[in-house]
Write a protein that holds these residues in place. Structure first.
Motif, PDB file in Angstrom:
ATOM      1  N   VAL A  28       0.838  -1.203   0.000  1.00  0.00           N
ATOM      2  CA  VAL A  28       0.000   0.000   0.000  1.00  0.00           C
ATOM      3  C   VAL A  28       0.873   1.253   0.000  1.00  0.00           C
ATOM      4  CG1 VAL A  28      -1.663   1.321   1.358  1.00  0.00           C
ATOM      5  CG2 VAL A  28      -1.921  -1.154   1.132  1.00  0.00           C
ATOM      6  N   PHE A  29       1.950   1.210   0.779  1.00  0.00           N
ATOM      7  CA  PHE A  29       2.840   2.374   0.856  1.00  0.00           C
ATOM      8  C   PHE A  29       3.511   2.645  -0.492  1.00  0.00           C
ATOM      9  CE2 PHE A  29       7.018   4.271   2.071  1.00  0.00           C
ATOM     10  CZ  PHE A  29       6.530   5.468   2.551  1.00  0.00           C
ATOM     11  N   VAL A  30       3.973   1.553  -1.159  1.00  0.00           N
ATOM     12  CA  VAL A  30       4.601   1.718  -2.479  1.00  0.00           C
ATOM     13  C   VAL A  30       3.584   2.258  -3.481  1.00  0.00           C
ATOM     14  CG1 VAL A  30       5.634   0.481  -4.422  1.00  0.00           C
ATOM     15  CG2 VAL A  30       6.358  -0.036  -2.095  1.00  0.00           C
ATOM     16  N   GLY A  31       2.342   1.732  -3.424  1.00  0.00           N
ATOM     17  CA  GLY A  31       1.297   2.227  -4.308  1.00  0.00           C
ATOM     18  C   GLY A  31       0.997   3.690  -4.057  1.00  0.00           C
ATOM     19  N   TYR A  32       1.000   4.075  -2.774  1.00  0.00           N
ATOM     20  CA  TYR A  32       0.750   5.477  -2.433  1.00  0.00           C
ATOM     21  C   TYR A  32       1.873   6.369  -2.957  1.00  0.00           C
ATOM     22  CZ  TYR A  32       0.494   9.708   0.438  1.00  0.00           C
ATOM     23  OH  TYR A  32       0.458  11.005   0.842  1.00  0.00           O
ATOM     24  N   LEU A  33       3.124   5.896  -2.793  1.00  0.00           N
ATOM     25  CA  LEU A  33       4.258   6.691  -3.273  1.00  0.00           C
ATOM     26  C   LEU A  33       4.226   6.855  -4.786  1.00  0.00           C
ATOM     27  CD1 LEU A  33       7.240   5.353  -1.113  1.00  0.00           C
ATOM     28  CD2 LEU A  33       5.987   7.500  -0.845  1.00  0.00           C
ATOM     29  N   SER A  34       3.857   5.756  -5.496  1.00  0.00           N
ATOM     30  CA  SER A  34       3.825   5.831  -6.957  1.00  0.00           C
ATOM     31  C   SER A  34       2.707   6.739  -7.454  1.00  0.00           C
ATOM     32  CB  SER A  34       3.660   4.427  -7.559  1.00  0.00           C
ATOM     33  OG  SER A  34       2.430   3.867  -7.143  1.00  0.00           O
ATOM     34  N   SER A  35       1.652   6.909  -6.626  1.00  0.00           N
ATOM     35  CA  SER A  35       0.538   7.771  -7.044  1.00  0.00           C
ATOM     36  C   SER A  35       0.812   9.244  -6.747  1.00  0.00           C
ATOM     37  CB  SER A  35      -0.741   7.345  -6.321  1.00  0.00           C
ATOM     38  OG  SER A  35      -0.628   7.585  -4.926  1.00  0.00           O
ATOM     39  N   MET A  36       1.853   9.507  -5.947  1.00  0.00           N
ATOM     40  CA  MET A  36       2.165  10.895  -5.615  1.00  0.00           C
ATOM     41  C   MET A  36       2.776  11.607  -6.823  1.00  0.00           C
ATOM     42  SD  MET A  36       3.772  10.568  -1.788  1.00  0.00           S
ATOM     43  CE  MET A  36       4.077  12.330  -1.711  1.00  0.00           C
ATOM     44  N   LYS A  37       2.372  12.822  -7.020  1.00  0.00           N
ATOM     45  CA  LYS A  37       2.898  13.598  -8.140  1.00  0.00           C
ATOM     46  C   LYS A  37       4.278  14.148  -7.778  1.00  0.00           C
ATOM     47  CE  LYS A  37      -1.593  15.016  -9.949  1.00  0.00           C
ATOM     48  NZ  LYS A  37      -2.496  16.159 -10.246  1.00  0.00           N
ATOM     49  N   ALA A  38       5.182  14.067  -8.772  1.00  0.00           N
ATOM     50  CA  ALA A  38       6.527  14.593  -8.537  1.00  0.00           C
ATOM     51  C   ALA A  38       6.496  16.119  -8.588  1.00  0.00           C
ATOM     52  CB  ALA A  38       7.477  14.055  -9.601  1.00  0.00           C
ATOM     53  N   ASP A  39       7.552  16.746  -8.044  1.00  0.00           N
ATOM     54  CA  ASP A  39       7.646  18.206  -8.093  1.00  0.00           C
ATOM     55  C   ASP A  39       7.747  18.678  -9.536  1.00  0.00           C
ATOM     56  OD1 ASP A  39       7.593  18.197  -5.366  1.00  0.00           O
ATOM     57  OD2 ASP A  39       9.783  18.165  -5.156  1.00  0.00           O
ATOM     58  N   LEU A  40       7.063  19.794  -9.825  1.00  0.00           N
ATOM     59  CA  LEU A  40       7.087  20.332 -11.193  1.00  0.00           C
ATOM     60  C   LEU A  40       8.482  20.883 -11.496  1.00  0.00           C
ATOM     61  CD1 LEU A  40       5.372  20.961 -13.705  1.00  0.00           C
ATOM     62  CD2 LEU A  40       4.919  23.211 -12.704  1.00  0.00           C
ATOM     63  N   LYS A  41       9.057  20.433 -12.613  1.00  0.00           N
ATOM     64  CA  LYS A  41      10.395  20.873 -13.013  1.00  0.00           C
ATOM     65  C   LYS A  41      10.288  21.739 -14.257  1.00  0.00           C
ATOM     66  CE  LYS A  41      12.301  16.584 -11.205  1.00  0.00           C
ATOM     67  NZ  LYS A  41      12.926  15.295 -11.536  1.00  0.00           N
ATOM     68  N   THR A  42      10.965  22.858 -14.218  1.00  0.00           N
ATOM     69  CA  THR A  42      10.907  23.794 -15.348  1.00  0.00           C
ATOM     70  C   THR A  42      12.131  23.601 -16.240  1.00  0.00           C
ATOM     71  OG1 THR A  42       9.736  25.388 -13.955  1.00  0.00           O
ATOM     72  CG2 THR A  42      10.719  26.207 -15.994  1.00  0.00           C
ATOM     73  N   ILE A  43      11.867  23.376 -17.515  1.00  0.00           N
ATOM     74  CA  ILE A  43      12.932  23.158 -18.497  1.00  0.00           C
ATOM     75  C   ILE A  43      12.968  24.355 -19.439  1.00  0.00           C
ATOM     76  CG2 ILE A  43      13.867  21.609 -20.238  1.00  0.00           C
ATOM     77  CD1 ILE A  43      13.545  20.325 -17.471  1.00  0.00           C
ATOM     78  N   ALA A  44      14.122  24.996 -19.513  1.00  0.00           N
ATOM     79  CA  ALA A  44      14.288  26.123 -20.437  1.00  0.00           C
ATOM     80  C   ALA A  44      14.693  25.600 -21.810  1.00  0.00           C
ATOM     81  CB  ALA A  44      15.345  27.082 -19.895  1.00  0.00           C
ATOM     82  N   ILE A  45      14.112  26.216 -22.841  1.00  0.00           N
ATOM     83  CA  ILE A  45      14.449  25.803 -24.210  1.00  0.00           C
ATOM     84  C   ILE A  45      15.012  27.015 -24.954  1.00  0.00           C
ATOM     85  CG2 ILE A  45      13.554  24.926 -26.400  1.00  0.00           C
ATOM     86  CD1 ILE A  45      11.368  23.515 -24.850  1.00  0.00           C
ATOM     87  N   HIS A  46      16.198  26.842 -25.475  1.00  0.00           N
ATOM     88  CA  HIS A  46      16.803  27.884 -26.303  1.00  0.00           C
ATOM     89  C   HIS A  46      16.903  27.321 -27.721  1.00  0.00           C
ATOM     90  CE1 HIS A  46      19.185  31.524 -27.003  1.00  0.00           C
ATOM     91  NE2 HIS A  46      19.889  30.769 -27.858  1.00  0.00           N
TER      92      HIS A  46
END
Length: 434
Positions: free
Chosen positions: A37-55
Motif C-alpha cells: 500500500v505504501f509503495v502504491g501510495y508513493l507511486s501515485s504521488m505527483k513529482a515536483d514540477l520541473k521547469t525546463i528552459a528551451i533555447h
C-alpha cells in the motif's frame, strides 16, 4: 521416545515459543500488505514540477514540447545562452535544452545539448529525443515531397489477440504474473533458508560458547544433535508458512468474492462466466483473478513445502557445520558467502531466463541442480512443468542432501569440541578425514 525426536521437539518448541517468531508470523503478512500500500501510495504521488528552459535558435522545435504535471517547458530562445547557463547553476531551471542552428538536419541532430546540474533520467532524455526526431522526420518527409498524411494512414497498429486452444480468451502479461508468483515462492525459500539457517548456526554457536554442548553430546551423538536442530527448526518454518498461506488464501477468497469471481473446479473454463466477465465492470481484473485460480495452486504449494524442506535441509547442514567450526558469528562470515552465492545465482537465473524461456535449456538445467533447484524450479512451476522433471529434481535435491549431510556431520562432530581456533578452509578439509 528416541533421542532424535526429543531434540526435534525441543528445537521446535523453543522456536515457536519465541516471541519474535509469534510476532513475525502474524505481523509479516500485515507488513507485506502495508509495504504494498505504501509503495502504491508513493507511486501515485505527483513529482515536483520541473521547469525546463528551451533555447531554440532554429525556431522550429520549441512549440513541439508540451508541458505536463511533471515538466514545464519555457521557450527562452531570445535570452542569451550565457544567462541561461548561469540560471541552471543557480537552479532557477532544472535544465536547458540548447538547439543551435545547423546547415542541415543531419548536422543539427548531432549538435543538440541538454545542460543540467544533475544527470537527467534516461526516459526523460528519450522523450526529448523522440519529440525532436518526430519533428525532423516530418520535415524530411516534406523535403522529399512525401505525403505525410498518407504515410501516417499507412502505418500499421498491430495488437495480437491471445487465445487458448479451448477457445477461451487469453490475457496479455500473464507470464509476468506467473514469474512474480513463482519468484515470490522462490524468494521465500531463499529467505527461509537464510533466516532459519542462521538460526541453526547461532543456536550451535551459543551452545558451544556456553559449553552446554559438551553436556548434550554426552547423552546424544553429534549427528543426532545436528539433525534434530535442522528438522526442529524446519518444522517451525513450515508451520509459519502454512499460517501465511492460510491467511493469503483467505484474503484471496475474500477479494474474489467481492469482485464476483466464482472459484473452485468450475472456475476457469466456463465460457458463460468469461463472457459475463467481459461485459462487466472491471472485467480484466476478474479475468486475471480467474487465471490465477487456474494456476496449479496445489502443485505450487506442495512443491514449495518439499523444495523448502529439501533446500533447507541441504543448506542448514552447511550452516550447522559452520556454527560448529567457529566460536562467534564474526568468524563465520568468511564461510557464509560461498553458501549464499548459489541462492543469489538461483534468483538471478530465475528472473532473467525463466520469464523469457521457462522451458529452455538454462532454466531446465538450473532447476535440476540441487543448490539452485528449490528457487528456479519454483519459478518454472506456474508455467507448467512436466511431472517427471519435478520428480527428478526433487530426487536429486534429497540425494544431494544425504551426501552433503554426511560430510557436514564430520565437520560438525569435530568442530563442536574445538575452541579458541579460527579454522581455515584447509583445516575444514582436514576435519573431513578424521
Amino acid at each position: 521416545m528416541s533421542k532424535l525426536l526429543l531434540i526435534i521437539k525441543r528445537e521446535f518448541i523453543a522456536k515457536v515459543r519465541n516471541k519474535s517468531f509469534i510476532v513475525m508470523t502474524f505481523l509479516s503478512p500485515l507488513l507485506f500488505v502495508g509495504i504494498g500500500v505504501f509503495v502504491g501510495y508513493l507511486s501515485s504521488m505527483k513529482a515536483d514540477l520541473k521547469t525546463i528552459a528551451i533555447h531554440d535558435e532554429t525556431g522550429r522545435f520549441a512549440k513541439e514540447f508540451k508541458s505536463d504535471d511533471e515538466y514545464k517547458y519555457v521557450d527562452l530562445s531570445l535570452v542569451d545562452t550565457k544567462i541561461l547557463k548561469d540560471s541552471i547553476v543557480s537552479e532557477s531551471y532544472e535544465g536547458l535544452l540548447l538547439i543551435p542552428k545547423a546547415a542541415d538536419n543531419t548536422t543539427l541532430q548531432k549538435s543538440i545539448q541538454y545542460i543540467s546540474n544533475d544527470s537527467p533520467g534516461v526516459s526523460f532524455i528519450e522523450d526529448l529525443e523522440e519529440v525532436i526526431a518526430k519533428k525532423i522526420t516530418a520535415e524530411n518527409f516534406q523535403n522529399a515531397h512525401l505525403d505525410t498524411l498518407a504515410i501516417n494512414h499507412a502505418k500499421a497498429d498491430v495488437s495480437i489477440n491471445l487465445a487458448k486452444a479451448t477457445g477461451e480468451e487469453a490475457l496479455k502479461g500473464l507470464n509476468e504474473i506467473k514469474i512474480i508468483i513463482g519468484g515470490a515462492f522462490g524468494y521465500l525459500i531463499m529467505m527461509f533458508i537464510i533466516l532459519y539457517g542462521n538460526m541453526v548456526m547461532r543456536s550451535v554457536i551459543e551452545e558451544k560458547t556456553s559449553r552446554i554442548i559438551e553436556v548434550i553430546i554426552s547423552s546424544v551423538k553429534p549427528f543426532q544433535l545436528m539433525m534434530g536442530k535442522i528438522i526442529g527448526t524446519s518444522l517451525a518454518g513450515i508451520l509459519q508458512f502454512l499460517i501465511w498461506a492460510l491467511l493469503g488464501l483467505t484474503a484471496m477468497f475474500v477479494v474474489s468474492s467481492m469482485l464476483g469471481v466464482h472459484m473452485g473446479a468450475t472456475a476457469g473454463v466456463q465460457q458463460q462466466a468469461v463472457e459475463a466477465a467481459q461485459h462487466a465492470s472491471g472485467s480484466q481484473i476478474q479475468m486475471y483473478i480467474k487465471e490465477l485460480w487456474n494456476l496449479p495452486i496445489a502443485t505450487i504449494l506442495i512443491s514449495f513445502i518439499i523444495y523448502f524442506i529439501g533446500g533447507y535441509f541441504l543448506y542448514s547442514s552447511f550452516y550447522a557445520s559452520i556454527g560448529a567450526a567457529v566460536d562467534n558469528e564474526t568468524d563465520s562470515q568468511q564461510f557464509l558467502l560461498p553458501i549464499i552465492m548459489p541462492l543469489i545465482l538461483g534468483v538471478y537465473i530465475g528472473f532473467f531466463t525463466v520469464i523469457n524461456d521457462p522451458h529452455g535449456t538454462i532454466a531446465t538445467v538450473f532447476s535440476m541442480i540441487p543448490l539452485t533447484s528449490p528457487i528456479v524450479m519454483m519459478m518454472r512451476i506456474p508455467f507448467g512443468v512436466p511431472l517427471w522433471q519435478i520428480i527428478v529434481s526433487m530426487v536429486l535435491l534429497f540425494g544431494t542432501f544425504l551426501g552433503v549431510v554426511w560430510f557436514a556431520a564430520k565437520i560438525y562432530r569435530v568442530g563442536i569440541l574445538m575452541y579458541g581456533k579460527k579454522p581455515s578452509w584447509k583445516e575444514l578439509i582436514k576435519w573431513l578425514k578424521y
